[in-house]
Scaffold this active site. Structure first.
Site, PDB file in Angstrom:
ATOM      1  N   SER A  13      29.795   7.545  42.042  1.00 10.86           N
ATOM      2  CA  SER A  13      30.234   6.456  40.783  1.00 10.86           C
ATOM      3  C   SER A  13      31.075   6.385  39.705  1.00 10.86           C
ATOM      4  CB  SER A  13      28.601   6.622  40.173  1.00 10.86           C
ATOM      5  OG  SER A  13      28.202   5.389  39.373  1.00 10.86           O
ATOM      6  N   SER A  15      30.572   3.925  37.189  1.00 14.37           N
ATOM      7  CA  SER A  15      29.216   2.853  36.824  1.00 14.37           C
ATOM      8  C   SER A  15      29.759   3.570  34.132  1.00 14.37           C
ATOM      9  CB  SER A  15      27.506   2.960  36.856  1.00 14.37           C
ATOM     10  OG  SER A  15      27.716   2.620  37.915  1.00 14.37           O
ATOM     11  N   THR A  52      19.895   2.533  42.463  1.00 15.30           N
ATOM     12  CA  THR A  52      20.330   2.684  42.884  1.00 15.30           C
ATOM     13  C   THR A  52      19.760   3.675  44.317  1.00 15.30           C
ATOM     14  OG1 THR A  52      23.331   2.189  44.722  1.00 15.30           O
ATOM     15  CG2 THR A  52      22.104   4.138  42.835  1.00 15.30           C
ATOM     16  N   LYS A  56      15.771   1.628  45.400  1.00 18.56           N
ATOM     17  CA  LYS A  56      15.958  -0.238  44.887  1.00 18.56           C
ATOM     18  C   LYS A  56      14.737  -0.432  45.722  1.00 18.56           C
ATOM     19  CE  LYS A  56      21.015  -1.407  44.384  1.00 18.56           C
ATOM     20  NZ  LYS A  56      22.053  -1.701  45.507  1.00 18.56           N
ATOM     21  N   ASN A  77      17.430  -3.465  40.864  1.00 22.02           N
ATOM     22  CA  ASN A  77      18.695  -2.974  41.041  1.00 22.02           C
ATOM     23  C   ASN A  77      19.047  -1.943  38.721  1.00 22.02           C
ATOM     24  OD1 ASN A  77      19.894  -4.809  39.729  1.00 22.02           O
ATOM     25  ND2 ASN A  77      22.252  -3.733  40.353  1.00 22.02           N
ATOM     26  N   GLY A 120      18.318  -2.747  50.892  1.00 24.58           N
ATOM     27  CA  GLY A 120      18.097  -3.267  49.888  1.00 24.58           C
ATOM     28  C   GLY A 120      19.323  -4.475  49.612  1.00 24.58           C
ATOM     29  N   TYR A 195      33.177   0.213  47.428  1.00 24.79           N
ATOM     30  CA  TYR A 195      34.305   0.120  46.521  1.00 24.79           C
ATOM     31  C   TYR A 195      35.082   1.682  46.323  1.00 24.79           C
ATOM     32  CZ  TYR A 195      31.279   2.952  42.870  1.00 24.79           C
ATOM     33  OH  TYR A 195      30.536   3.657  42.377  1.00 24.79           O
ATOM     34  N   GLY A 216      33.754  -3.874  47.489  1.00 26.12           N
ATOM     35  CA  GLY A 216      32.774  -4.013  46.252  1.00 26.12           C
ATOM     36  C   GLY A 216      33.250  -3.649  44.710  1.00 26.12           C
TER      37      GLY A 216
END
Length: 408
Positions: A13, A15, A52, A56, A77, A120, A195, A216
């Site tokens: 991740s 994020s 995630t 979800k 999410n 999801g 991604y 993505g």
């Protein structure tokens, strides 16, 4: 944890980097094994968290309220804890996927959309296709009425847009694709929500077939931006979203030099890495570190077939790296698997140099350069994202490669 992401696993991740850039908030990763799910949700020791895979849909029963987007998507999410301790569930993946498709020029009104995956994110893709007024939406699953065994029979002659919401092709199993696009010659566009890698095998094949494709990363950026309200920050505008996306894309991409033996890949690659402030990986040096023998010695001792097998295994280890400059071996492009692996996270620069300037000493395969070039030239050309001439000063070629890399 005040703000962060829960899911399992979370090893790849990005994020936290996204939210720091978008809104400068402290955002944590909280890997949550399924055995700890119930205890985590009972404690509710957070202010707001993104959710995630695989939670979800599992989070839905814990929500007292659902936003319209969450209701449409059938999953959340984003969980926000209200002042009374109750949870509101939102789905910003809806906004993220909608942003991705519109930025890539998808006009779905009256069109057919095929969605791979019934989880999801598949439900979210269906809601987005409905929002964009698609006339027909078909969901493919492993065991449903429409599945991977009968998809080609039912859609092989039809025009449609394809959205992949499955994890097939995601790191660390990036060498796979959910289907073979050659069976669908009328496919009009491909969107892959993955991604990592930056170019999945599905997207790479789409590009080879002339089908517009997107991954993505922009969706991830846009959904993160849409969630910032829950983390006490203003929701960034479109230009900020696009700027952060471009920055992340550029930072994560590798620059990979390919070309004939002796064309200057190591020299130019090293100069380029210094210019860009990046790690430099020379495949010949990596081969020596991996196997304790140089490529030249390996070729002379065990032959080319043995060398190519070991080279492929070594490239499989290097290719998942991000933000590097890589000098590939001159013959690495001979194998399709190597070309695909290097292109997943890299832009490939074909370093061109006149044959009369190429050295041959100590290069076992460079005995007949014109014939070697005749065999490899089509592969260099098809694999390369761009080409640079190395017929002047090395610094000039390095600077040209850097400028082209940042321009693409």
């Amino acid at each position: 944890m005040q703000y962060g992401l829960i899911g399992w696993p979370l090893g790849h991740s990005i994020s936290p980097q996204l939210h720091r850039r978008l809104a400068r908030i402290n955002y944590e990763l909280h890997p949550l094994p399924e055995t700890e799910w119930d205890a985590f949700m009972a404690a509710k020791d957070f202010a707001a968290v993104n959710v995630t895979i695989p939670y979800k849909q599992r989070a839905l029963p814990y929500c007292t309220r659902l936003t319209p987007a969450a209701q449409r998507c059938g999953g959340v999410n984003l969980l926000q804890k209200e002042t009374d301790g109750s949870l509101t569930g939102d789905n910003t993946d809806f906004a993220g996927l909608l942003f991705l498709l519109r930025q890539n020029g998808w006009e779905l009104a009256g069109q057919t959309v095929v969605i791979l995956g019934s989880g999801g994110t598949g439900h979210t893709a269906k809601a987005v296709a409905e929002e964009m007024r698609a006339s027909e939406i078909a969901t493919v699953s492993r065991t449903g009425a429409l599945n991977y065994e009968n998809l080609a029979e039912r859609f092989g002659k039809r025009a449609f847009y394809l959205i992949n919401t499955t994890p097939v092709g995601m790191m660390p199993q990036s060498g796979a694709a959910p289907l073979d696009l050659r069976q669908f010659p009328h496919c009009k566009g491909v969107a892959d929500v993955i991604y990592n890698p930056l170019r999945t095998r599905l997207c790479l094949q789409a590009a080879e077939l002339g089908i517009p494709a997107c991954n993505g990363l922009l969706m991830l950026t846009a959904q993160a931006a849409a969630a910032e309200y829950a983390f006490g920050a203003a929701v960034p505008g479109e230009e900020t979203v696009l700027q952060v996306y471009r920055e992340l894309l550029t930072e994560r991409r590798n620059l990979v030099f390919i070309g004939m033996p002796g064309s200057g890949k190591t020299t130019i690659g090293r100069l380029t890495a210094q210019r860009m402030g990046r790690e430099f990986l020379d495949c010949d040096e990596e081969y020596l570190l991996e196997y304790g023998i140089s490529p030249e010695e390996e070729l002379l001792t065990h032959g080319e077939l043995y060398f190519r097998e070991r080279e492929e295994a070594m490239i499989r280890k290097i290719a998942p790296r991000t933000g590097c400059v890589i000098a590939a071996g001159g013959g690495s492009i001979l194998r399709e698997e190597n070309r695909a692996a290097l292109r997943e996270n890299g832009l490939l620069c074909w370093l061109q140099r006149p044959l009369e300037l190429l050295p041959t000493e100590g290069r076992p395969l460079s005995i007949d350069l014109p014939e070697l070039y005749r065999q490899r030239e089509p592969l260099y050309r098809s694999a390369a994202d761009f080409a640079i001439e190395n017929d002047k000063l090395p610094k000039a070629a390095a600077e040209a490669a850097v400028q082209k890399f940042y321009w693409l």
